[in-house]
Design an enzyme around this catalytic site. Structure first.
Site, mmCIF file in Angstrom:
data_model
loop_
_atom_site.group_PDB
_atom_site.id
_atom_site.type_symbol
_atom_site.label_atom_id
_atom_site.label_comp_id
_atom_site.label_asym_id
_atom_site.label_seq_id
_atom_site.Cartn_x
_atom_site.Cartn_y
_atom_site.Cartn_z
ATOM 1 N N CYS A 145 3.359 -37.625 11.593
ATOM 2 C CA CYS A 145 3.046 -37.036 10.287
ATOM 3 C C CYS A 145 1.726 -36.301 10.429
ATOM 4 O O CYS A 145 0.722 -36.897 10.811
ATOM 5 C CB CYS A 145 2.924 -38.120 9.218
ATOM 6 S SG CYS A 145 2.358 -37.467 7.621
ATOM 7 N N CYS A 158 -6.563 -24.446 -7.986
ATOM 8 C CA CYS A 158 -6.281 -25.151 -6.729
ATOM 9 C C CYS A 158 -6.036 -24.143 -5.609
ATOM 10 O O CYS A 158 -5.616 -24.499 -4.520
ATOM 11 C CB CYS A 158 -5.078 -26.083 -6.894
ATOM 12 S SG CYS A 158 -3.572 -25.233 -7.363
#
EC number: 2.1.1.189
Length: 391
Positions: free
Chosen positions: A13, A349
Site C-alpha cells: 500500500c 483542498c
C-alpha cells in the site's frame, strides 16, 4: 520512516507516498508548493502568511474505506493490489492512520460477515455480494457509522437476523446501513441506502458546534485539523461588520455554523444562507442549526454556482466558498468579482485550482493565508484564505 508501516515497507500500500519523508520536511515542501502557486497574489506588507497547522502523524483519520475480498469464512478488509485480481487482497486492518478503536471493531466485522454469509464480491467472476465496508467514527462520542456496500438486497434477511448480536458489540449510538451498488464497476456506493438502525446520523462536535454525519454526505476525514480550520475562519470574521453572508458548497455547515454562532452572539439578526448540492448534507446542516437554536439561518440543496448567479436579493457582506477539487470555476469567480462583497473566505483542498480562481477575483486582495495539514504523508493539504475587496 516516521511511521512503522509494514504495508508501505513491502510496497503493498503506497497511499502515504511521503511516509519516508520527515514530518517537518513534509510541511516545508507543502508550504513551498503553496507559496509557488499563490505567489502572484502575495502583496508585500499586506498578505499575512500564517504558520501551518500541524496534524497528528498517526491515528488521525476518522474513516476507513475497505474493499472486501478473500472468502466468506476468511474475509480480507483493505485494498486490492491489482484492481481486477480478487486474489490480490491486502488486509489493512492494522493501518496506523485509523483510530485505535477500529482495532477492536474489524474482527467483529469479519465475524459478522461469516455469520451473515456475506460472500465477498469477485470482480473477475461477477459473483458475490459484499463489495465494501465503510466505517466512520465520531471523535465526540466514539459512535460509528457502519455501511455495508452490497450488490443486491438478497442477503438483507440474514444481515437483519445477525444484527442484534452486532449492535451489542458496537459503540453506543452507532448507525448501521446497507448501501446497494448493483453495477459491475469500481464505484464506491450506490444511490439506495437502507438503514437497519433507528438512528440515521452520528454526531460529531467541533468547538461546541454539533455536526451530523450521514451516509453519502461529505465530512472531513481529519477531525482534529478540521475543527481548527473552522475555528480559524470563525476567528477571522467574528469582529467584522457582517449583516448577512453566504456559505457556498457548505457541506454539513461547518464554516457557516461556526461563523453564524460567533456573529449572532453580537447581533442576533445576522443572516446565513448555506448552499450545497447534497440533500443529505443539507439535512445535517439544518439539524445542527436547530440544535444550536440559531435564528435567520437557511440551508438549501442547490447548485452553489447556480444559486449565486440567479440570486436577486441583497448582496451579502461575506461569501465563504469551500469547493471540491475542481475549484469554484470561472463563471462563479467572475460573478463574485463583480458582486462586490466586502469579504471572501476561500477554503481549498487544491491550491492549483484556487490560484486559477484568484485570477478571476481581480477586484480582491489576499490578506491572510494558512495551510492546514489535513492529509499527512501525502502531497495534499487544505488551505484557508481571506480576501478583501480593493478600495
Amino acid at each position: 520512516m516516521i511511521l512503522n508501516c509494514p504495508h508501505f515497507q513491502q510496497q503493498d500500500c503506497v497511499s502515504c507516498q511521503w511516509l519516508e519523508k520527515p514530518y517537518a520536511t513534509q510541511l516545508t515542501d507543502k508550504e513551498i508548493d503553496l507559496k509557488r502557486l499563490i505567489s502572484p497574489f502575495i502583496l508585500q506588507n499586506f498578505t499575512e502568511i500564517l504558520p501551518p497547522v500541524q496534524s497528528s502523524q498517526k491515528q488521525f483519520r476518522n474513516k476507513a474505506k475497505m474493499v472486501v475480498s478473500g472468502s466468506v469464512e476468511r474475509p480480507i478488509l483493505g485494498i486490492l493490489k491489482d484492481q481486477i485480481d480478487p486474489q490480490s487482497g491486502i488486509d489493512l486492518c492494522d493501518c496506523p492512520l485509523y483510530p485505535t478503536e477500529f482495532e477492536a471493531i474489524f474482527p467483529i466485522l469479519k465475524d459478522f460477515i461469516a455469520r451473515a454469509g456475506l460472500v465477498p464480491y469477485n470482480i473477475a467472476k461477477k459473483k458475490g455480494e459484499l463489495k465494501y465496508i465503510l466505517l466512520t467514527q465520531s471523535r465526540y462520542n466514539q459512535s460509528v457509522m457502519l455501511r455495508f456496500v452490497l450488490r443486491s438486497e438478497q442477503k438483507r434477511p440474514l444481515v437483519e437476523r445477525e444484527l442484534p448480536n452486532l449492535l451489542a458489540k458496537l459503540p453506543k449510538d452507532s448507525v448501521v446501513s446497507l448501501n446497494i451498488q448493483p453495477q459491475h464497476a469500481a464505484i464506491l456506493e450506490g444511490e439506495t441506502e437502507i438503514f437497519l438502525t433507528e438512528k440515521t446520523t452520528i454526531e460529531e462536535n467541533f468547538n461546541d458546534i454539533p455536526l451530523f454525519i450521514r451516509p453519502q454526505g461529505f465530512f472531513q476525514t481529519n477531525p482534529n485539523v478540521a475543527s481548527r480550520l473552522y475555528a480559524t475562519a470563525q476567528n477571522w470574521i467574528k469582529d467584522l461588520p457582517i449583516q448577512q453572508f453566504w456559505d457556498l458548497f457548505c457541506g454539513v455547515g461547518g464554516f457557516g455554523l461556526h461563523c453564524a454562532k460567533a456573529l449572532q452572539e453580537k447581533n442576533e439578526n445576522v443572516q446565513l444562507t448555506g448552499i450545497e448540492i447534497s440533500a443529505s448534507a443539507i439535512a445535517s446542516a439544518t439539524q445542527s442549526a436547530a440544535q444550536l437554536q440559531l435564528k435567520n439561518v437557511t440551508f438549501a440543496s442547490l447548485d452553489s454556482a447556480q444559486f449565486a448567479l440567479n440570486d436577486k436579493g441583497k448582496s451579502p457582506d461575506l461569501v465563504i466558498v469551500n469547493p471540491p477539487r475542481r475549484g469554484i470555476g470561472k463563471p462563479l469567480a467572475e460573478f463574485l468579482n463583480e458582486l462586490g462583497t466586502p469579504y471572501l473566505i476561500y477554503s481549498s483542498c487544491n491550491a492549483q485550482t484556487m490560484a486559477k480562481d484568484f485570477e478571476a477575483l481581480s477586484n480582491y486582495s489576499l490578506q491572510k493565508v494558512q495551510l492546514f495539514d489535513m492529509f499527512p504523508h501525502t502531497s495534499h493539504y487544505e488551505v484557508l484564505t481571506f480576501l478583501v475587496k480593493k478600495s
